[in-house]
Design a protein around this motif. Sequence first.
Motif, PDB file in Angstrom:
ATOM      1  N   GLY A 148       9.781   3.871   3.075  1.00 12.51           N
ATOM      2  CA  GLY A 148       9.991   2.525   2.557  1.00 12.51           C
ATOM      3  C   GLY A 148       8.813   2.013   1.761  1.00 12.51           C
ATOM      4  N   LEU A 149       7.627   2.586   1.999  1.00  9.69           N
ATOM      5  CA  LEU A 149       6.416   2.195   1.281  1.00  9.69           C
ATOM      6  C   LEU A 149       5.445   3.364   1.347  1.00  9.69           C
ATOM      7  CD1 LEU A 149       4.381   0.139  -0.018  1.00  9.69           C
ATOM      8  CD2 LEU A 149       3.811  -0.586   2.334  1.00  9.69           C
ATOM      9  N   LEU A 150       4.895   3.744   0.210  1.00 10.83           N
ATOM     10  CA  LEU A 150       3.855   4.775   0.175  1.00 10.83           C
ATOM     11  C   LEU A 150       2.527   4.097  -0.097  1.00 10.83           C
ATOM     12  CD1 LEU A 150       2.870   7.740   0.094  1.00 10.83           C
ATOM     13  CD2 LEU A 150       3.389   7.735  -2.361  1.00 10.83           C
ATOM     14  N   VAL A 151       1.544   4.383   0.756  1.00  5.89           N
ATOM     15  CA  VAL A 151       0.199   3.828   0.596  1.00  5.89           C
ATOM     16  C   VAL A 151      -0.771   4.973   0.364  1.00  5.89           C
ATOM     17  CG1 VAL A 151      -1.649   2.498   1.669  1.00  5.89           C
ATOM     18  CG2 VAL A 151       0.737   1.863   2.091  1.00  5.89           C
ATOM     19  N   VAL A 152      -1.548   4.864  -0.686  1.00  8.29           N
ATOM     20  CA  VAL A 152      -2.591   5.851  -0.990  1.00  8.29           C
ATOM     21  C   VAL A 152      -3.931   5.175  -0.734  1.00  8.29           C
ATOM     22  CG1 VAL A 152      -3.541   7.420  -2.701  1.00  8.29           C
ATOM     23  CG2 VAL A 152      -1.093   6.857  -2.752  1.00  8.29           C
ATOM     24  N   ASP A 153      -4.531   5.485   0.414  1.00  4.84           N
ATOM     25  CA  ASP A 153      -5.813   4.883   0.778  1.00  4.84           C
ATOM     26  C   ASP A 153      -6.939   5.684   0.141  1.00  4.84           C
ATOM     27  OD1 ASP A 153      -7.377   3.001   2.002  1.00  4.84           O
ATOM     28  OD2 ASP A 153      -7.451   4.026   3.930  1.00  4.84           O
ATOM     29  N   GLU A 154      -8.045   5.008  -0.179  1.00  7.57           N
ATOM     30  CA  GLU A 154      -9.173   5.646  -0.876  1.00  7.57           C
ATOM     31  C   GLU A 154      -8.683   6.340  -2.149  1.00  7.57           C
ATOM     32  OE1 GLU A 154     -11.908   4.703   0.182  1.00  7.57           O
ATOM     33  OE2 GLU A 154     -11.376   4.073   2.206  1.00  7.57           O
ATOM     34  N   ALA A 155      -7.974   5.564  -2.974  1.00 12.32           N
ATOM     35  CA  ALA A 155      -7.251   6.133  -4.109  1.00 12.32           C
ATOM     36  C   ALA A 155      -8.163   6.708  -5.182  1.00 12.32           C
ATOM     37  CB  ALA A 155      -6.338   5.064  -4.721  1.00 12.32           C
ATOM     38  N   HIS A 156      -9.459   6.377  -5.154  1.00  9.93           N
ATOM     39  CA  HIS A 156     -10.364   6.983  -6.143  1.00  9.93           C
ATOM     40  C   HIS A 156     -10.421   8.499  -5.981  1.00  9.93           C
ATOM     41  CE1 HIS A 156     -12.772   6.190  -2.538  1.00  9.93           C
ATOM     42  NE2 HIS A 156     -13.388   7.312  -2.847  1.00  9.93           N
ATOM     43  N   CYS A 157     -10.015   9.003  -4.789  1.00 12.78           N
ATOM     44  CA  CYS A 157     -10.022  10.450  -4.554  1.00 12.78           C
ATOM     45  C   CYS A 157      -9.003  11.174  -5.436  1.00 12.78           C
ATOM     46  CB  CYS A 157      -9.722  10.759  -3.084  1.00 12.78           C
ATOM     47  SG  CYS A 157     -10.938  10.140  -1.905  1.00 12.78           S
TER      48      CYS A 157
END
Length: 719
Positions: A148-157
């Motif tokens: 339902g939701l995709l979260v990309v944490d620390e997206a600078h990676c």
Amino acid sequence: MNPDLRSAADSVLARLVGDPTGTARLREDQWRAIEALVAERRRALVVQRTGWGKSAVYFVATSLLRASGSGPTVIVSPLLALMRNQVEAAARAGIHARTINSSNPEEWETIQAEVAAGEVDVLLVSPERLNNPEFRDQVLPKLAAATGLLVVDEAHCISDWGHDFRPDYRRLRTMLADLPPGVPVLATTATANARVTADVAEQLGTGAGTDALVLRGPLDRESLSLGVLRLPDNAHRLAWLADHLDELPGSGIVYTLTVAAAEEVTAYLRHRGHPVASYTGRTENADRVQAEEDLLANRVKALVATSALGMGFDKPDLGFVVHLGSPSSPIAYYQQVGRAGRGVEHAEVLLMPGKDDEAIWQYFASVAFPPEELVRRTLDVLAQAGRPLSLPALEPLVDLRRTRLETMLKVLDVDGAVHRVKGGWTATGQPWTYDAERYAWVARQRAAEQQAMRDYAAGTGCRMEFLRLQLDDEEAAPCGRCDNCAGARYTADVSEAALDTARGELSRPGVELEPRKMWPTGLPAVGVELKGRIPAGELAATGRALGRLSDIGWGNRLRPMLAPQAPDQPVPDDVAQAVVSVLADWARGPGGWAAGGPQAPARPAGVVAMASRTRPQLIGSLAARISEIGRMPLLGTVEYTGEAPEFGLPSSNSAQRVRALQQSLVVPPELAQAVAAAGGPVLLVDDRSESGWTLAVAARLLRRAGAEGVYPLVLAVQQ
């Protein structure tokens, strides 16, 4: 604005932060992100300082989306420590969160069943899982279809322009493209300059058909007081910590650049009575969890940590961050110091640069993307194999160390040149171009970041403004709090007692040198019929080194002496005397030949030197001094034959190195006779041990020539 949705969002926030009055309210920028995700089903990139409340955005959005019938939220995060914090935080808001990462493989099957049954609201996944064949082919498509939701944490990676690029994150491009229409995506980071922000935003648009919403805020941290303290040497830095650690507010983190330094500093501070714990890539998972819990509960004054702790630790009242050595990137530095002061009005941040910092930077820079020749060689080997090759099977066939080989393959996988399948890696046959210009640009970017850290440490302007400008923060302005704005808060004063103890700790010579006990896999594939465990009769004993090259003690003395450009000279007196001390301690210590008792090994019957094309004087003079002082005969030298590679031995890959050593090392007849006549073990002397294979192959030859044992002794071990 939908007032009912806003009211529901604020109610979730109140539960999340534990506000029984229900008066907690989202900030307008947080609400704008949630509205974009929940009401507009958009893709958004949030670039906000640490402590801004990015996790509140995705937890509140998750609760609202789940209430409307959406599938679970999938959070991709590289931070194991943060994952543990997130699971606990989610529970406060009534959100059931689970995690799949390298620390809980025994739970994966159960968790996947819970997800399939709809019992999980949030699934936290490490990026490495995205590149696992079974997970990628069987689990990921189902997640992409149901999420339902995709979260990309620390997206600078995601971006190779970022300071912490991770190839596993590139797999997200495929997942983003495969998401059903209308599934919102949130990417978050605290450390992205303008170029990285644009790159990540562009990647977020993959398959979405619309531009991503970018919410970027000011990066000032009003609680942080930044400072730089220059001290003469490592002994002074250790002594300063011993004298002043208790003056720092609350509990915090002391960062070091290497594992060896973290362990040394921990041992010294404990000896001085400070409750501290070590946290590195070598720390067992259970010990990591315990260390985190001890810091959260303020049972320790500090964790002495490498970047293994890095981004992923959430302690709002963390009172200080001290760096014993300068990171190579101001963006990475900003990220690490951002751990402090999130929930307190004031936190101290102190950088203590060291003379050995740049040598450590150079080492880490040496593991960049390999040159084109090695990449092409790897692709050719995979193409010719006709079957999947595992890393252990591929490693002997190309001159690349396993970790560097694996990173390269992950990049090639995303580029479409190779594919990871069950059983290993295969070549796809797709055309692939070596982007030399891009790799060179990234290398220049890294060099510019290093110069920026030199400028930060030496600068006289506002330090927070400097860091914010490095992150392209348009609102950067003098902070009024750092040592350059408001004056230094700490002096370089140290007590004589602490300095004497630190000098004694750092000057204490001697490191155990564990022998190689197993031959590298894949040797028969390169024509060497050795495999499995090294037989006891051909094995070297546990040896000794004067120090590690990464040490902040003897490492500083040994690094310039053993640097590639250093001249070959007889062993210096201070180094020779230190080696004699190591020998004396070795002889008297547990397992030493002077310790006595029926289990004590025999005293060395002679000294053998390792041949060297670069430092024959150094090694020969060291062996001669040991022979003279220890009253042991100098038996001779293990030589290189004409088969030795013209430009030295392969250094990247174990199997390639063993093959070259097997072809080139020899025990001359006169040495074999002397070893057999000595009637006991021998002391094998070399300048350094990088992989341990030179000593292992030489020990095997000496044992087969009649030596009853081989005790390796080197100046330095590279760890």
